[in-house]
Design a protein around this motif. Sequence first.
Motif, PDB file in Angstrom:
ATOM      1  N   GLU A  87       0.797  -1.576  -0.375  1.00  0.00           N
ATOM      2  CA  GLU A  87       0.271   0.176  -0.079  1.00  0.00           C
ATOM      3  C   GLU A  87       1.130   1.293   0.036  1.00  0.00           C
ATOM      4  O   GLU A  87       2.191   1.057   0.248  1.00  0.00           O
ATOM      5  CB  GLU A  87      -0.938   0.251   1.233  1.00  0.00           C
ATOM      6  CG  GLU A  87      -1.862  -1.059   2.044  1.00  0.00           C
ATOM      7  CD  GLU A  87      -2.774  -0.974   0.632  1.00  0.00           C
ATOM      8  OE1 GLU A  87      -3.417  -0.120  -0.643  1.00  0.00           O
ATOM      9  OE2 GLU A  87      -3.164  -2.634  -0.200  1.00  0.00           O
ATOM     10  N   ARG A  88       0.725   2.553  -0.733  1.00  0.00           N
ATOM     11  CA  ARG A  88       1.237   3.455  -0.861  1.00  0.00           C
ATOM     12  C   ARG A  88       1.488   3.528   0.570  1.00  0.00           C
ATOM     13  O   ARG A  88       3.212   4.620   1.172  1.00  0.00           O
ATOM     14  CB  ARG A  88      -0.202   4.620  -1.025  1.00  0.00           C
ATOM     15  CG  ARG A  88       0.596   5.736  -1.307  1.00  0.00           C
ATOM     16  CD  ARG A  88       0.250   7.035  -1.945  1.00  0.00           C
ATOM     17  NE  ARG A  88       0.941   8.311  -2.258  1.00  0.00           N
ATOM     18  CZ  ARG A  88       0.824   9.183  -1.126  1.00  0.00           C
ATOM     19  NH1 ARG A  88       0.420   8.289   0.186  1.00  0.00           N
ATOM     20  NH2 ARG A  88       1.476  10.204  -1.211  1.00  0.00           N
ATOM     21  N   THR A  89       1.001   3.568   2.151  1.00  0.00           N
ATOM     22  CA  THR A  89       1.127   3.846   3.830  1.00  0.00           C
ATOM     23  C   THR A  89       2.663   3.031   3.909  1.00  0.00           C
ATOM     24  O   THR A  89       3.295   3.853   4.542  1.00  0.00           O
ATOM     25  CB  THR A  89       0.333   3.894   4.082  1.00  0.00           C
ATOM     26  OG1 THR A  89      -0.504   2.357   4.286  1.00  0.00           O
ATOM     27  CG2 THR A  89      -0.863   5.367   4.807  1.00  0.00           C
ATOM     28  N   ASP A  90       2.618   1.857   3.246  1.00  0.00           N
ATOM     29  CA  ASP A  90       3.293   1.052   3.295  1.00  0.00           C
ATOM     30  C   ASP A  90       4.816   1.626   2.814  1.00  0.00           C
ATOM     31  O   ASP A  90       6.426   1.787   3.099  1.00  0.00           O
ATOM     32  CB  ASP A  90       3.661  -0.503   2.652  1.00  0.00           C
ATOM     33  CG  ASP A  90       2.501  -1.181   3.220  1.00  0.00           C
ATOM     34  OD1 ASP A  90       1.846  -0.597   4.942  1.00  0.00           O
ATOM     35  OD2 ASP A  90       1.838  -2.343   2.830  1.00  0.00           O
ATOM     36  N   SER A  91       4.929   1.970   1.616  1.00  0.00           N
ATOM     37  CA  SER A  91       5.793   2.946   1.136  1.00  0.00           C
ATOM     38  C   SER A  91       6.264   4.445   1.243  1.00  0.00           C
ATOM     39  O   SER A  91       7.123   4.402   1.529  1.00  0.00           O
ATOM     40  CB  SER A  91       5.747   3.210  -0.820  1.00  0.00           C
ATOM     41  OG  SER A  91       4.960   1.827  -1.158  1.00  0.00           O
ATOM     42  N   VAL A  92       4.872   5.069   2.396  1.00  0.00           N
ATOM     43  CA  VAL A  92       5.465   5.942   2.759  1.00  0.00           C
ATOM     44  C   VAL A  92       6.696   5.765   3.819  1.00  0.00           C
ATOM     45  O   VAL A  92       7.706   6.526   4.347  1.00  0.00           O
ATOM     46  CB  VAL A  92       4.897   6.959   3.665  1.00  0.00           C
ATOM     47  CG1 VAL A  92       4.641   8.228   4.148  1.00  0.00           C
ATOM     48  CG2 VAL A  92       3.940   7.804   2.136  1.00  0.00           C
ATOM     49  N   ARG A  93       5.830   5.046   4.774  1.00  0.00           N
ATOM     50  CA  ARG A  93       6.266   4.128   6.465  1.00  0.00           C
ATOM     51  C   ARG A  93       8.409   3.699   6.170  1.00  0.00           C
ATOM     52  O   ARG A  93       9.131   3.972   6.636  1.00  0.00           O
ATOM     53  CB  ARG A  93       5.731   2.644   6.624  1.00  0.00           C
ATOM     54  CG  ARG A  93       6.444   2.190   8.073  1.00  0.00           C
ATOM     55  CD  ARG A  93       5.970   0.998   8.146  1.00  0.00           C
ATOM     56  NE  ARG A  93       4.745   1.216   8.925  1.00  0.00           N
ATOM     57  CZ  ARG A  93       4.126   1.760   9.961  1.00  0.00           C
ATOM     58  NH1 ARG A  93       4.475   2.094  10.807  1.00  0.00           N
ATOM     59  NH2 ARG A  93       2.418   1.959   9.955  1.00  0.00           N
ATOM     60  N   HIS A 185      -0.145   4.097  13.041  1.00  0.00           N
ATOM     61  CA  HIS A 185      -0.720   3.412  12.235  1.00  0.00           C
ATOM     62  C   HIS A 185      -0.694   1.496  12.761  1.00  0.00           C
ATOM     63  O   HIS A 185       0.162   1.700  12.315  1.00  0.00           O
ATOM     64  CB  HIS A 185      -0.460   4.005  10.867  1.00  0.00           C
ATOM     65  CG  HIS A 185      -1.299   3.405   9.845  1.00  0.00           C
ATOM     66  ND1 HIS A 185      -2.143   3.711   9.727  1.00  0.00           N
ATOM     67  CD2 HIS A 185      -0.037   2.762   8.871  1.00  0.00           C
ATOM     68  CE1 HIS A 185      -2.641   2.662   8.689  1.00  0.00           C
ATOM     69  NE2 HIS A 185      -1.415   2.835   7.887  1.00  0.00           N
ATOM     70  N   ARG A 186      -2.245   1.186  12.588  1.00  0.00           N
ATOM     71  CA  ARG A 186      -1.573  -0.413  12.670  1.00  0.00           C
ATOM     72  C   ARG A 186      -2.615  -1.016  11.412  1.00  0.00           C
ATOM     73  O   ARG A 186      -3.274  -1.398  11.858  1.00  0.00           O
ATOM     74  CB  ARG A 186      -2.781  -0.931  13.766  1.00  0.00           C
ATOM     75  CG  ARG A 186      -2.253  -0.437  15.493  1.00  0.00           C
ATOM     76  CD  ARG A 186      -0.234  -1.205  15.535  1.00  0.00           C
ATOM     77  NE  ARG A 186       0.251  -0.876  16.600  1.00  0.00           N
ATOM     78  CZ  ARG A 186       0.962   0.083  16.576  1.00  0.00           C
ATOM     79  NH1 ARG A 186       1.581   0.112  14.634  1.00  0.00           N
ATOM     80  NH2 ARG A 186       2.069   0.167  17.233  1.00  0.00           N
ATOM     81  N   GLY A 187      -2.784   0.237  10.755  1.00  0.00           N
ATOM     82  CA  GLY A 187      -3.044  -0.386   8.697  1.00  0.00           C
ATOM     83  C   GLY A 187      -4.097  -0.268   8.430  1.00  0.00           C
ATOM     84  O   GLY A 187      -5.223  -0.329   7.840  1.00  0.00           O
ATOM     85  N   ARG A 188      -4.872   0.949   9.784  1.00  0.00           N
ATOM     86  CA  ARG A 188      -6.466   0.516   9.244  1.00  0.00           C
ATOM     87  C   ARG A 188      -6.413   2.031   7.761  1.00  0.00           C
ATOM     88  O   ARG A 188      -5.595   2.608   8.076  1.00  0.00           O
ATOM     89  CB  ARG A 188      -6.890   1.409  10.160  1.00  0.00           C
ATOM     90  CG  ARG A 188      -8.557   2.277  10.362  1.00  0.00           C
ATOM     91  CD  ARG A 188      -9.080   2.606  11.396  1.00  0.00           C
ATOM     92  NE  ARG A 188      -8.537   3.032  12.299  1.00  0.00           N
ATOM     93  CZ  ARG A 188      -9.083   5.077  12.610  1.00  0.00           C
ATOM     94  NH1 ARG A 188     -10.115   5.295  11.302  1.00  0.00           N
ATOM     95  NH2 ARG A 188      -8.928   5.387  12.971  1.00  0.00           N
ATOM     96  N   PRO A 189      -7.128   1.440   7.141  1.00  0.00           N
ATOM     97  CA  PRO A 189      -7.220   1.956   5.892  1.00  0.00           C
ATOM     98  C   PRO A 189      -7.035   3.762   6.152  1.00  0.00           C
ATOM     99  O   PRO A 189      -7.809   4.090   7.048  1.00  0.00           O
ATOM    100  CB  PRO A 189      -8.133   1.834   5.006  1.00  0.00           C
ATOM    101  CG  PRO A 189      -8.615   0.939   5.404  1.00  0.00           C
ATOM    102  CD  PRO A 189      -8.474   0.230   7.314  1.00  0.00           C
ATOM    103  N   ALA A 190      -6.430   4.646   5.417  1.00  0.00           N
ATOM    104  CA  ALA A 190      -6.350   6.149   5.047  1.00  0.00           C
ATOM    105  C   ALA A 190      -6.127   6.498   3.386  1.00  0.00           C
ATOM    106  O   ALA A 190      -5.342   5.689   3.269  1.00  0.00           O
ATOM    107  CB  ALA A 190      -5.063   6.411   6.430  1.00  0.00           C
ATOM    108  N   THR A 191      -7.099   7.028   3.543  1.00  0.00           N
ATOM    109  CA  THR A 191      -6.389   8.060   1.955  1.00  0.00           C
ATOM    110  C   THR A 191      -5.395   8.244   1.987  1.00  0.00           C
ATOM    111  O   THR A 191      -4.768   8.686   0.573  1.00  0.00           O
ATOM    112  CB  THR A 191      -7.471   8.572   1.094  1.00  0.00           C
ATOM    113  OG1 THR A 191      -8.631   9.179   1.741  1.00  0.00           O
ATOM    114  CG2 THR A 191      -8.178   7.299   1.013  1.00  0.00           C
ATOM    115  N   ASP A 192      -5.107   9.559   3.054  1.00  0.00           N
ATOM    116  CA  ASP A 192      -4.009   9.780   3.327  1.00  0.00           C
ATOM    117  C   ASP A 192      -2.673   9.688   3.853  1.00  0.00           C
ATOM    118  O   ASP A 192      -3.257   9.737   4.698  1.00  0.00           O
ATOM    119  CB  ASP A 192      -4.178  11.682   2.069  1.00  0.00           C
ATOM    120  CG  ASP A 192      -4.613  12.383   3.113  1.00  0.00           C
ATOM    121  OD1 ASP A 192      -5.443  12.154   3.753  1.00  0.00           O
ATOM    122  OD2 ASP A 192      -4.768  13.072   2.754  1.00  0.00           O
TER     123      ASP A 192
END
Length: 244
Positions: A87-93, A185-192
């Motif tokens: 997911e994009r959040t994984d990339s940012v992390r 952040h524990r994986g709950r979807p976030a759009t940004d």
Amino acid sequence: MKASSNDVAVILPAAGSGQRFGGVQNKLFATLEHVPLWLFSVRRLRLHQRVGRILMPISASDRPRFETEFAQAVAESEVELVAGGKERTDSVRSGLEALGDDDSVALVAIHDAARPLVRHDHLDAVFAKADQCGAAILATPVTSTVKQSFDDGHSCHTLDRKTLWLAQTPQVFRVDLLRQAYAKHRGRPATDDAELVQRIGIDVALVPGSPENLKITYPHDLTIAQAILNIQSQHEHARTRPDR
Ligand code: CTP
Ligand code: MG
């Protein structure tokens, strides 16, 4: 806080696959004026004196291309390649982890590699607002009338557009706030990323940007981007002409 050069680290997520764009390769290899989109974005950011490190999450399947065909461009523009995620959040992390404990960094700006046309004055504005309040994003006020429907379009009501904005990137945060947000952040979807930062109780300021900062999503966005680029070049030319 006093701004100094190189104190903004950029995370430039590029690890998607461009499903909606279609085609066999990641859309970020498509070109504008013969320059791949990811490199166009990098060059825009590099023009800003506050931008220091640029960390670019990429997918495992794109890595060979970045390390061969684009090795020189990556080195010349001092881009640090990091492993992107699902997911994009994984990339940012992953970008945030690669940043490490870097004392020279005051702000982290997260910018979609798929937004190649961000303007320098808008970077100035969003960095300044983030200096002031810790969290700021570029956004544009909604200009159309917006309808909301809960029954698949059989009926609807109108939302007050004066309260509505479209979020863009860069989304810029004090480094400690972004770290806290991602730690929670524990994986709950976030759009940004702004949504993750809001969840830890931080107000995120909206800084008026412009539709010029479009995200390339579908192939026809490239046609629009070229038109925007033509206008931006004319303005730039007018601004820098010696007889003015
Ligand atoms: N991105 C990323 N890691 C992911 C997903 C997206 O780094 N797991 C990046 C994309 O490369 C892009 C930016 O986030 O620069 C914004 O995402 P989007 O425009 O949705 O790009 P894609 O996910 O590649 O496109 P699509 O959703 O159509 O597949
Ligand atoms: Mg996507």
